[in-house]
Design a protein around this motif. Structure first.
Motif, PDB file in Angstrom:
ATOM      1  N   PRO A 355      25.327  64.265   4.137  1.00  0.00           N
ATOM      2  CA  PRO A 355      26.730  63.832   4.089  1.00  0.00           C
ATOM      3  C   PRO A 355      26.981  62.957   2.865  1.00  0.00           C
ATOM      4  CG  PRO A 355      25.517  62.546   5.699  1.00  0.00           C
ATOM      5  CD  PRO A 355      24.560  63.595   5.199  1.00  0.00           C
ATOM      6  N   ARG A 356      28.204  63.009   2.358  1.00  0.00           N
ATOM      7  CA  ARG A 356      28.575  62.237   1.167  1.00  0.00           C
ATOM      8  C   ARG A 356      29.821  61.416   1.454  1.00  0.00           C
ATOM      9  NH1 ARG A 356      32.548  63.201  -2.751  1.00  0.00           N
ATOM     10  NH2 ARG A 356      32.182  62.101  -4.725  1.00  0.00           N
ATOM     11  N   ASP A 357      29.782  60.144   1.075  1.00  0.00           N
ATOM     12  CA  ASP A 357      30.933  59.262   1.227  1.00  0.00           C
ATOM     13  C   ASP A 357      31.782  59.371  -0.045  1.00  0.00           C
ATOM     14  OD1 ASP A 357      32.730  57.096   1.270  1.00  0.00           O
ATOM     15  OD2 ASP A 357      31.357  55.905   2.500  1.00  0.00           O
ATOM     16  N   PRO A 358      32.983  59.950   0.029  1.00  0.00           N
ATOM     17  CA  PRO A 358      33.792  60.102  -1.191  1.00  0.00           C
ATOM     18  C   PRO A 358      34.203  58.776  -1.817  1.00  0.00           C
ATOM     19  CG  PRO A 358      34.598  61.524   0.565  1.00  0.00           C
ATOM     20  CD  PRO A 358      33.624  60.579   1.192  1.00  0.00           C
ATOM     21  N   ARG A 359      34.243  57.710  -1.014  1.00  0.00           N
ATOM     22  CA  ARG A 359      34.665  56.411  -1.548  1.00  0.00           C
ATOM     23  C   ARG A 359      33.580  55.798  -2.420  1.00  0.00           C
ATOM     24  NH1 ARG A 359      33.709  51.319   0.014  1.00  0.00           N
ATOM     25  NH2 ARG A 359      32.668  52.064   1.914  1.00  0.00           N
ATOM     26  N   THR A 360      32.354  55.730  -1.896  1.00  0.00           N
ATOM     27  CA  THR A 360      31.253  55.133  -2.652  1.00  0.00           C
ATOM     28  C   THR A 360      30.542  56.155  -3.538  1.00  0.00           C
ATOM     29  OG1 THR A 360      29.591  55.575  -0.938  1.00  0.00           O
ATOM     30  CG2 THR A 360      30.869  53.525  -0.746  1.00  0.00           C
ATOM     31  N   GLY A 361      30.720  57.437  -3.209  1.00  0.00           N
ATOM     32  CA  GLY A 361      30.019  58.493  -3.926  1.00  0.00           C
ATOM     33  C   GLY A 361      28.604  58.719  -3.458  1.00  0.00           C
ATOM     34  N   LEU A 362      28.094  57.881  -2.574  1.00  0.00           N
ATOM     35  CA  LEU A 362      26.684  57.947  -2.201  1.00  0.00           C
ATOM     36  C   LEU A 362      26.426  58.948  -1.082  1.00  0.00           C
ATOM     37  CD1 LEU A 362      25.924  54.139  -2.278  1.00  0.00           C
ATOM     38  CD2 LEU A 362      25.015  55.857  -3.851  1.00  0.00           C
ATOM     39  N   PRO A 363      25.394  59.771  -1.224  1.00  0.00           N
ATOM     40  CA  PRO A 363      24.975  60.635  -0.121  1.00  0.00           C
ATOM     41  C   PRO A 363      24.220  59.822   0.927  1.00  0.00           C
ATOM     42  CG  PRO A 363      24.185  61.451  -2.260  1.00  0.00           C
ATOM     43  CD  PRO A 363      24.629  60.040  -2.455  1.00  0.00           C
ATOM     44  N   GLY A 364      24.301  60.287   2.176  1.00  0.00           N
ATOM     45  CA  GLY A 364      23.503  59.701   3.232  1.00  0.00           C
ATOM     46  C   GLY A 364      22.223  60.487   3.425  1.00  0.00           C
ATOM     47  N   PRO A 365      21.398  60.104   4.409  1.00  0.00           N
ATOM     48  CA  PRO A 365      20.157  60.825   4.679  1.00  0.00           C
ATOM     49  C   PRO A 365      20.425  62.260   5.130  1.00  0.00           C
ATOM     50  CG  PRO A 365      20.165  58.677   5.755  1.00  0.00           C
ATOM     51  CD  PRO A 365      21.560  58.909   5.275  1.00  0.00           C
ATOM     52  N   VAL A 366      19.448  63.126   4.915  1.00  0.00           N
ATOM     53  CA  VAL A 366      19.538  64.525   5.342  1.00  0.00           C
ATOM     54  C   VAL A 366      19.802  64.599   6.842  1.00  0.00           C
ATOM     55  CG1 VAL A 366      18.170  66.626   5.652  1.00  0.00           C
ATOM     56  CG2 VAL A 366      18.097  65.409   3.477  1.00  0.00           C
ATOM     57  N   THR A 367      20.711  65.484   7.241  1.00  0.00           N
ATOM     58  CA  THR A 367      21.022  65.642   8.665  1.00  0.00           C
ATOM     59  C   THR A 367      20.570  66.985   9.218  1.00  0.00           C
ATOM     60  OG1 THR A 367      23.242  66.513   8.241  1.00  0.00           O
ATOM     61  CG2 THR A 367      23.018  64.124   8.439  1.00  0.00           C
ATOM     62  N   GLY A 368      20.122  67.922   8.365  1.00  0.00           N
ATOM     63  CA  GLY A 368      19.668  69.210   8.878  1.00  0.00           C
ATOM     64  C   GLY A 368      19.136  70.086   7.767  1.00  0.00           C
ATOM     65  N   SER A 369      18.513  71.202   8.168  1.00  0.00           N
ATOM     66  CA  SER A 369      17.966  72.135   7.187  1.00  0.00           C
ATOM     67  C   SER A 369      17.843  73.514   7.798  1.00  0.00           C
ATOM     68  CB  SER A 369      16.589  71.665   6.697  1.00  0.00           C
ATOM     69  OG  SER A 369      15.620  71.775   7.728  1.00  0.00           O
ATOM     70  N   VAL A 370      17.706  74.522   6.917  1.00  0.00           N
ATOM     71  CA  VAL A 370      17.456  75.900   7.330  1.00  0.00           C
ATOM     72  C   VAL A 370      16.354  76.452   6.438  1.00  0.00           C
ATOM     73  CG1 VAL A 370      19.210  76.885   5.787  1.00  0.00           C
ATOM     74  CG2 VAL A 370      18.546  78.119   7.865  1.00  0.00           C
ATOM     75  N   SER A 371      15.519  77.309   6.994  1.00  0.00           N
ATOM     76  CA  SER A 371      14.411  77.877   6.241  1.00  0.00           C
ATOM     77  C   SER A 371      14.898  78.953   5.277  1.00  0.00           C
ATOM     78  CB  SER A 371      13.379  78.483   7.194  1.00  0.00           C
ATOM     79  OG  SER A 371      12.352  79.140   6.478  1.00  0.00           O
TER      80      SER A 371
END
Length: 381
Positions: A355-371
């Motif tokens: 996820p990305r915060d448009p205000r700060t520009g910073l991404p958060g930690p990974v929340t999921g993945s696919v092979s």
């Protein structure tokens, strides 16, 4: 380069170490609603290396998105080593590099129904290892960079979206190393074609003759020896370009004059901390839609670097690095809502989302993945 396993460059091999540099605690604010998060059943294209890798991938796959998660629903046959995508102006056609060596190809597809792509045909690139391609904004020419040969090739786009025979091929030369063209794109004004060459430490500026489909060199902008420029991205204002080095983990801010076709190099900004494990091989760069932030992937510590933009586009300041949750992030993209970042991690064979915060520009930690074995690229329809 798509990976040191396949194309050794300057004798580099492997990763010196893995590291994670996280954004400051509390800096990320998760989206509050489904609408704000950009949820929806959008179609996503996934490219991977299918003729090599451990294990090899499927080439071109189609996925759908439910909330943030991706679900692979189809594999498109006869699109090998799908390492980069480009769309027609109306997004009804998609073009794919087939990064084959020694005989590279590009494939055209009808994506009017993005969940059911239809192959229109393919053409040779008259070179090896095509790594990048783009559609000229005039809509009549496809531009492709052949990495292995250090060449740029032009194909006409026919009325049905398929490709005609090559109309031009230009060859770069390196002063200290063999040329390796890694990207070719048109500037925001539509007047100039720029080709980034990792081996020649240069950005070439061309004019495209739209009638003949031929390129004429206008300038060659040389970066410092060993910089190894890989990709560049323009600021939305069209007056600055950000050149990402692959052999040095840094971004060079360059002033761009669309009238004269002149690129003036400024100071480089690092994409990792000074004490980051070495070596690092940055891979992809992109700019947020509002022009406030620049992002770059680091293969080595396996992070996405976030840089704040200042001075109307003329300055960068790194504000954080966050783990991609995988190994060797070759490519990443912001989703249409600009609230999620999707990363193709080549060596771990995953596509992850942050996820990305448009205000700060910073991404958060990974929340999921696919092979996605031997993942190369991820793009929204």
């Amino acid at each position: 380069m798509s990976g040191m396993d396949r194309r050794s460059f300057l004798g580099a091999a492997g990763i010196a170490g893995l590291g994670t540099v996280l954004a400051a605690p509390g800096a990320f604010a998760a989206p509050r609603s489904a609408e704000a998060a950009g949820w929806g059943g959008r179609t996503v294209f996934l490219g991977s290396y299918s003729t090599w890798g451990s294990p090899p991938g499927e080439g071109l796959q189609v996925a759908t998105r439910s909330r943030a998660a991706l679900d692979i629903v189809d594999t498109v046959p006869d699109v090998p080593d799908a390492s980069f995508f480009a769309f027609s102006v109306d997004r009804r056609r998609m073009y794919v590099t087939n990064e084959l060596v020694p005989d590279g190809r590009v494939t055209a597809l009808d994506v009017c129904d993005p969940r059911r792509p239809r192959v229109l045909g393919s053409r040779p690139t008259q070179g090896a290892g095509p790594t990048h391609l783009s559609v000229h904004p005039g809509g009549r020419h496809l531009l492709t960079a052949n990495y292995t040969d250090g060449t740029v090739v032009v194909h006409p786009i026919l009325r049905d979206g398929s490709l005609g025979e090559v109309t031009d091929l230009v060859r770069h030369t390196g002063d200290e190393r063999e040329p390796h063209a890694h990207q070719v794109l048109t500037d925001p004004s539509g007047r100039w074609v720029l080709a980034v060459d990792l081996g020649a430490d240069s950005v070439y500026v061309y004019r495209l003759d739209r009638r003949s489909g031929t390129l004429a060199q206008h300038r060659q902008v040389r970066l410092p020896s060993g910089a190894g420029p890989r990709h560049l991205a323009f600021h939305p204002g069209g007056r600055f370009a950000y050149i990402l080095g692959e052999l040095r983990p840094e971004i060079t801010v360059a002033a761009w004059n669309p009238h004269s076709g002149e690129l003036t190099l400024g100071e480089p900004v690092p994409t990792v901390d000074d004490d980051a494990p070495q070596p690092q091989y940055p891979a992809e760069i992109t700019v947020s839609g509002d022009g406030r932030f620049v992002y770059a992937s680091n293969r080595g510590e396996d992070t996405i670097a976030t840089l704040a933009v200042g001075s109307g586009g003329g300055a960068l300041r790194r504000i954080g690095n966050v783990s991609t949750g995988g190994v060797w992030p070759r490519h990443f993209t912001l989703d249409p809502s600009q609230r999620w970042i999707y990363v193709a991690n080549q060596r771990s064979g995953t596509v992850t989302w942050l996820p990305r915060d448009p205000r700060t520009g910073l991404p958060g930690p990974v929340t999921g993945s696919v092979s996605v074995p031997s993942a190369a690229i991820v793009a929204f329809a």
